[in-house]
Enzyme design. Sequence first.
Site, mmCIF file in Angstrom:
data_model
loop_
_atom_site.group_PDB
_atom_site.id
_atom_site.type_symbol
_atom_site.label_atom_id
_atom_site.label_comp_id
_atom_site.label_asym_id
_atom_site.label_seq_id
_atom_site.Cartn_x
_atom_site.Cartn_y
_atom_site.Cartn_z
ATOM 1 N N GLY A 24 7.133 4.902 7.834
ATOM 2 C CA GLY A 24 6.319 6.106 8.016
ATOM 3 C C GLY A 24 6.658 6.768 9.330
ATOM 4 O O GLY A 24 7.723 6.528 9.911
ATOM 5 N N GLU A 39 -1.435 7.413 -0.064
ATOM 6 C CA GLU A 39 -2.524 7.901 -0.914
ATOM 7 C C GLU A 39 -2.091 9.144 -1.716
ATOM 8 O O GLU A 39 -2.677 9.468 -2.743
ATOM 9 C CB GLU A 39 -3.744 8.233 -0.065
ATOM 10 C CG GLU A 39 -3.477 9.278 1.000
ATOM 11 C CD GLU A 39 -4.579 9.359 2.041
ATOM 12 O OE1 GLU A 39 -5.732 9.283 1.644
ATOM 13 O OE2 GLU A 39 -4.264 9.499 3.225
ATOM 14 N N GLU A 81 10.221 1.128 9.998
ATOM 15 C CA GLU A 81 11.230 2.136 9.632
ATOM 16 C C GLU A 81 10.581 3.485 9.881
ATOM 17 O O GLU A 81 9.692 3.895 9.129
ATOM 18 C CB GLU A 81 11.622 2.018 8.158
ATOM 19 C CG GLU A 81 12.205 0.690 7.750
ATOM 20 C CD GLU A 81 13.579 0.437 8.322
ATOM 21 O OE1 GLU A 81 14.190 1.380 8.861
ATOM 22 O OE2 GLU A 81 14.023 -0.715 8.259
ATOM 23 N N LYS A 140 0.842 -1.192 0.000
ATOM 24 C CA LYS A 140 0.000 0.000 0.000
ATOM 25 C C LYS A 140 0.882 1.248 0.000
ATOM 26 O O LYS A 140 1.491 1.593 1.002
ATOM 27 C CB LYS A 140 -0.927 0.049 1.221
ATOM 28 C CG LYS A 140 -2.037 1.085 1.029
ATOM 29 C CD LYS A 140 -2.623 1.606 2.309
ATOM 30 C CE LYS A 140 -1.856 2.720 2.923
ATOM 31 N NZ LYS A 140 -1.763 3.976 2.135
ATOM 32 N N CYS A 180 13.666 10.772 6.061
ATOM 33 C CA CYS A 180 13.705 10.291 7.454
ATOM 34 C C CYS A 180 15.091 10.484 8.054
ATOM 35 O O CYS A 180 15.233 10.745 9.233
ATOM 36 C CB CYS A 180 13.291 8.833 7.515
ATOM 37 S SG CYS A 180 14.235 7.800 6.401
ATOM 38 N N GLU A 191 10.455 15.841 14.697
ATOM 39 C CA GLU A 191 10.738 15.693 13.267
ATOM 40 C C GLU A 191 9.849 16.658 12.487
ATOM 41 O O GLU A 191 8.622 16.571 12.555
ATOM 42 C CB GLU A 191 10.455 14.255 12.840
ATOM 43 C CG GLU A 191 10.872 13.987 11.409
ATOM 44 C CD GLU A 191 10.504 12.590 10.935
ATOM 45 O OE1 GLU A 191 9.368 12.158 11.195
ATOM 46 O OE2 GLU A 191 11.346 11.948 10.294
ATOM 47 N N THR A 212 2.323 6.811 13.682
ATOM 48 C CA THR A 212 1.604 5.780 12.913
ATOM 49 C C THR A 212 2.228 4.411 13.164
ATOM 50 O O THR A 212 1.518 3.409 13.287
ATOM 51 C CB THR A 212 1.642 6.082 11.403
ATOM 52 O OG1 THR A 212 1.502 7.484 11.200
ATOM 53 C CG2 THR A 212 0.560 5.358 10.655
ATOM 54 N N GLY A 213 3.542 4.383 13.243
ATOM 55 C CA GLY A 213 4.239 3.117 13.475
ATOM 56 C C GLY A 213 3.787 2.450 14.764
ATOM 57 O O GLY A 213 3.650 1.224 14.831
HETATM 58 P P1 NDP Z 1 2.647 8.279 7.801
HETATM 59 O O1 NDP Z 1 3.055 7.549 9.017
HETATM 60 O O2 NDP Z 1 1.585 9.284 7.890
HETATM 61 O O3 NDP Z 1 2.191 7.263 6.644
HETATM 62 C C1 NDP Z 1 3.014 6.206 6.188
HETATM 63 C C2 NDP Z 1 2.147 5.184 5.498
HETATM 64 O O4 NDP Z 1 1.271 4.616 6.469
HETATM 65 C C3 NDP Z 1 1.230 5.753 4.409
HETATM 66 O O5 NDP Z 1 1.071 4.780 3.386
HETATM 67 C C4 NDP Z 1 -0.070 5.946 5.153
HETATM 68 O O6 NDP Z 1 -1.176 5.931 4.300
HETATM 69 C C5 NDP Z 1 -0.079 4.735 6.057
HETATM 70 N N1 NDP Z 1 -0.909 4.856 7.254
HETATM 71 C C6 NDP Z 1 -1.404 5.966 7.855
HETATM 72 N N2 NDP Z 1 -2.135 5.634 8.951
HETATM 73 C C7 NDP Z 1 -2.101 4.277 9.038
HETATM 74 C C8 NDP Z 1 -2.655 3.332 9.961
HETATM 75 N N3 NDP Z 1 -3.366 3.709 11.005
HETATM 76 N N4 NDP Z 1 -2.403 2.016 9.744
HETATM 77 C C9 NDP Z 1 -1.650 1.609 8.698
HETATM 78 N N5 NDP Z 1 -1.119 2.451 7.799
HETATM 79 C C10 NDP Z 1 -1.319 3.780 7.969
HETATM 80 O O7 NDP Z 1 3.988 8.890 7.232
HETATM 81 P P2 NDP Z 1 4.144 9.848 5.992
HETATM 82 O O8 NDP Z 1 3.561 9.213 4.768
HETATM 83 O O9 NDP Z 1 3.698 11.190 6.412
HETATM 84 O O10 NDP Z 1 5.729 9.798 5.790
HETATM 85 C C11 NDP Z 1 6.588 10.526 6.536
HETATM 86 C C12 NDP Z 1 7.198 9.705 7.653
HETATM 87 O O11 NDP Z 1 7.858 8.555 7.130
HETATM 88 C C13 NDP Z 1 8.253 10.471 8.389
HETATM 89 O O12 NDP Z 1 8.069 10.387 9.769
HETATM 90 C C14 NDP Z 1 9.560 9.774 7.992
HETATM 91 O O13 NDP Z 1 10.556 9.892 8.954
HETATM 92 C C15 NDP Z 1 9.111 8.381 7.778
HETATM 93 N N6 NDP Z 1 10.057 7.682 6.916
HETATM 94 C C16 NDP Z 1 10.930 6.773 7.474
HETATM 95 C C17 NDP Z 1 11.877 6.141 6.703
HETATM 96 C C18 NDP Z 1 12.826 5.153 7.307
HETATM 97 O O14 NDP Z 1 13.429 4.411 6.547
HETATM 98 N N7 NDP Z 1 13.005 5.105 8.609
HETATM 99 C C19 NDP Z 1 11.993 6.414 5.275
HETATM 100 C C20 NDP Z 1 11.022 7.352 4.781
HETATM 101 C C21 NDP Z 1 10.090 7.968 5.598
HETATM 102 P P3 NDP Z 1 -1.767 7.287 3.662
HETATM 103 O O15 NDP Z 1 -0.671 8.239 3.436
HETATM 104 O O16 NDP Z 1 -2.343 6.780 2.401
HETATM 105 O O17 NDP Z 1 -2.780 7.757 4.647
#
Ligand code: NDP
Length: 488
Positions: free
Chosen positions: A227, A177, A249, A174, A283, A384, A231-232
């Site tokens: 992410g 969005e 991650e 997934k 990140c 962050e 959320t994680g």
């Molecule tokens: P989010 O945590 O908002 O979203 C990440 C993904 O999770 C998206 O596909 C999102 O879907 C999905 N998501 C959102 N809510 C849920 C849920 N409750 N259950 C399951 N999946 C969910 O992060 P961002 O997209 O805003 O990305 C930025 C973040 O990613 C930053 O904090 C960054 O540090 C981290 N990141 C970490 C990396 C690493 O390797 N450590 C690398 C790159 C980024 P949707 O967007 O469709 O709502």
Amino acid sequence: MKEYKMLIGGEWVSAKSGQTRDVTDPASGELLAKVPEANADDAKLAIAAARKAFDEGPWRSTPALERGKLLFKVSKAIMDNFDKFVEMEVRDCGKPRREAEFDVGDAANCFEYYGGLATKIHGQTMNTPDGSVSLIVREPIGVCGQIVPWNYPLLMSTWKLAPALAAGNCVILKPSELTPMSALELGQIFMDAGFPPGVVNIITGPGAGAGEELATNPKVDKVAFTGGTVTGKKVMQNATNNIKNVTLELGGKNPVIVFDDCNFDSAVDWTLFAAFANQGEVCSAGSRLLVQKSIHRKFVDELVKRVPRIKLGHGLNEGVVMGPLVSAAHRDKVESYIKIGIDEGAKLLCGGKRPEGKEFEKGNFVEPTIFDDVKPSMRIAREEIFGPVLSVIPFETEEEAIALANDSEYGLAAGVFTSNITRGHRVIGKIRAGITWINNYHPTYNEMPWGGYKQSGIGRELGLFGIEAYLETKQINIWLDDNPVGWY
Ligand code: NDP
């Protein structure tokens, strides 16, 4: 404008609800595509397709050599479509062309790397005490839900798909969005390459519905998430439902430590790149600059002097090295942090506002921003921001620099600049972070494990660790004595 469908069980399908979502270019607001807006019901269908492909299908018994060859095909197809993927990544998430070119090349290399590793998965034999022959074999985990963010859509999808498939798993990916296009194009490449139906499923939809289902559903054996940390944590909680295998991650607030014995010119360059690559939406961005007091003023002056070299604009335009932020909502969040920084009393040295001019009017642009005299307790030093905002904190001694660097709930990445390699090693050795650099910042290699300490995540992607994350371990003990055991 392209109308996409999503990939479930080898078919291109719409969302059951019939709903779609508009995908727009964050630099211009132009409508790029419509994608299905999947919800939990669609995710359930994708999970069922992956389950069927894993439990009944040929994938896990497909010889590793064949799995590897299919991944090589994917790698080649990405390179055959290099320009198309580059343009798509620029338009979808706003990155500059030069960075998108690195991403697409890296993605192709990553599929090739794991295509090669597919045939290197092997077990062990043990001399067990009672003389039986004991084997340790490695098997795929099963059905894997994979959730990726918007900042590196193609690359983050690749880091998850390539090792999982090399290891023989079936997946539901997934993408965010906000940036679903390259993942869906990748889906076509998987179909063209000849992956059996249901091995790769790609669903588009919000995290709250589709994503949550992947983390919660008991028919999913593993969830791999990239992410934000908030959320994680939710994903991890939901995964307890059936004690899923979990890889996370997450975010970072990564320190760049500059000592006064550094190669000054080089350290200035890398520091700017650390903070502002991909608009700071990284990140591992070096968003906390710890600089030794003896060169603090000179170093910061030079940073500010070089910032005008960072040309903003649409990522496809010549010379542009910084694009817009991914969405208006995210720009608002970044701007709110800039206001917090000012209110907290940090000294705004440059940026802090939207660039002026017609070409920026419809995009989510924010100028590269540097705050000086930041106190370690300030929110802009701790949280962050995920945008082009650098917080500068001066320090006096090596011990102080290490303490400041480690004073964070995160532990993803760190960099040290010094001409004294002994000091470089000594300092990095004391930093609690998973990805570190001495005298450079950001280069990432498919061969090297990626992931963080503390609240930056669990597990590692890439390298041998990346394939480990998709393997189960089974012991097989073979009794070699035909006589009854005679226990009773
Ligand atoms: P989010 O945590 O908002 O979203 C990440 C993904 O999770 C998206 O596909 C999102 O879907 C999905 N998501 C959102 N809510 C849920 C849920 N409750 N259950 C399951 N999946 C969910 O992060 P961002 O997209 O805003 O990305 C930025 C973040 O990613 C930053 O904090 C960054 O540090 C981290 N990141 C970490 C990396 C690493 O390797 N450590 C690398 C790159 C980024 P949707 O967007 O469709 O709502």
